[in-house]
Design an enzyme around this catalytic site. Structure first.
Site, PDB file in Angstrom:
ATOM      1  N   ASN A 140      37.137  36.074  26.845  1.00 58.43           N
ATOM      2  CA  ASN A 140      36.047  34.894  27.221  1.00 58.43           C
ATOM      3  C   ASN A 140      36.285  34.123  28.680  1.00 58.43           C
ATOM      4  OD1 ASN A 140      36.469  31.535  26.138  1.00 58.43           O
ATOM      5  ND2 ASN A 140      34.302  32.463  26.814  1.00 58.43           N
ATOM      6  N   GLY A 141      35.319  33.955  29.178  1.00 59.07           N
ATOM      7  CA  GLY A 141      35.510  33.535  30.830  1.00 59.07           C
ATOM      8  C   GLY A 141      34.606  34.044  31.724  1.00 59.07           C
ATOM      9  N   CYS A 159      42.512  24.308  23.968  1.00 53.88           N
ATOM     10  CA  CYS A 159      41.758  23.074  24.439  1.00 53.88           C
ATOM     11  C   CYS A 159      42.749  22.487  25.479  1.00 53.88           C
ATOM     12  CB  CYS A 159      41.423  22.215  23.445  1.00 53.88           C
ATOM     13  SG  CYS A 159      40.696  20.534  24.242  1.00 53.88           S
TER      14      CYS A 159
END
Length: 393
Positions: A209-210, A109
């Site tokens: 991811n992404g 995060c």
């Protein structure tokens, strides 16, 4: 007993079939059980909960009821926690053990509030702490209960590789790697080369991811980096049927979302129901229709709008057959020994007896209001993959 899934077997089966595990990302406020049920009807293999603050989850009954809800069919399911100490992460994991297939530690995060409190990306500078958190939890549960971590790549590829190798030695089951650094924005290109090298070197399954907006994007990412799974956030929010190969939300998906809302009864908020439809209808409604839809304020007005403007050609006499159903909600019972132990701690200083001015952080004084307002004011859609709403502080 709730249905259980061995996550390792999920990866093994995908590898044997020369494919990859299709994953719905942990999206703040949007990875609730209703949406998890929806996407599993359209090709998703594995779902995550939204990122949950482990300390609040242990301390506060309202935090637990607001942040975690599940059903008999809500599997495979990984609960993602944000934690910066072993005590919180271990006890939060113990609380949800009965109701999930694994836990995941958020180490990616990038938002300022998380960094300030020592969560998310802040942990990337403390590999020893990450190792301690993961190893402790892994050693306290059966081997078929998955323990994993989600990270972002670092500026230096060598450091990224070293970190991933260290995480692998913790005995975790898999790792999710977001292909951007903590300082990059969601629109920036992901680092394919770094993802590829991680997948080549790390021996446990790696979820990439992404940047995935379509099934074609996911297939290409898998082929380029040879990952074990592909995780999608914004793309699946806009089109929950993404992994089924459609380029925009099909009418059957919208109709099923209505059915899930009806089956959920009082267990789904209007905000959740309406907000998801705002994203789903992005490529379907005209600008004028969007303006009209966005200001609707009741379940009835939304359903009426859908039937009149979107589903007018849909046969309502033929309900969409759900592969994964929303029925049989589970009443979760959490260990009193753990919750009582944490309920006396101060949210501000984590001490059992608070000697500082921390009233606004104290769950006992706020009766849960702090947690609710904190989530409302500070969470983005997806800590890991989106800056669609810039609500950081």
């Amino acid at each position: 007993m709730k249905m259980k899934t061995n996550i390792n077997e999920l990866f093994h089966e995908a590898k044997c079939n020369d494919t990859y595990v299709k994953v719905c990302a942990p999206m703040v406020r949007y990875s609730k059980v209703q949406f998890r049920t929806l996407v599993k009807n359209f090709g998703v293999d594995l779902c995550f909960t939204p990122m949950i603050l482990a300390d609040s989850f242990c301390q506060n009954e309202k935090a637990r009821s607001n942040e975690f809800m599940t059903t008999m069919n809500d599997s495979p399911l990984i609960v993602q926690f944000a934690a910066n100490n072993v005590d919180d992460f271990l006890d939060a994991s113990k609380l949800i053990y009965t109701y999930a297939d694994g836990v995941d530690l958020n180490c990616g995060c990038p938002q300022r509030w998380a960094m300030k409190d020592g969560y998310g990306c802040a942990l990337l500078s403390q590999p020893e702490l990450i190792h301690d958190l993961l190893r402790t939890v892994k050693n306290n549960f059966p081997s078929n209960f998955s323990v994993s971590v989600k990270i972002r790549i670092l500026q230096e590829l060598k450091k990224t590789i070293t970190m991933c190798q260290q995480l692998e030695k913790c005995g975790i089951d898999f790792i999710t790697v977001h292909g951007r650094t903590p300082t990059q924005k969601s629109g920036d290109e992901i680092n394919i080369d770094s993802l590829k090298e991680v997948c080549e070197i790390v021996r446990i399954p790696v979820i990439a991811n992404g940047g995935v907006k379509t099934l074609d994007d996911a297939d290409k990412l898998h082929k380029k980096v040879n990952c074990s799974g592909v995780m999608v956030a914004n793309g699946i929010l806009s089109n929950p049927a993404l992994f089924s190969g459609t380029n925009k939300t099909p009418l059957s998906c919208i109709r099923l979302w209505m059915d899930i809302k009806n089956e959920s009864k009082d267990k789904i908020t209007f905000q959740c129901y309406h907000h998801h439809l705002v994203f789903m209808l992005e490529k379907i409604l005209s600008k004028k229709q969007k303006q009209e839809f966005n200001i609707l304020s009741t379940f009835e007005s939304v359903d009426s709008f859908l039937k009149t403007n979107v589903l007018k050609c849909y046969n309502f006499d033929i309900s969409h057959k759900m592969k994964c159903k929303i029925d049989d909600f589970i009443t979760c019972y959490f260990d009193d020994k753990i919750t009582i132990k944490h309920s006396s701690k101060c949210r501000g200083c984590s001490k059992s007896v608070c000697y500082c001015i921390c009233d606004k952080y104290n769950p006992n004084s706020s009766n849960g209001n702090y947690f609710s307002s904190f989530v409302l004011n500070n969470d983005g859609i997806d800590y890991m993959d989106s800056n669609m709403f810039d609500e950081s502080i």
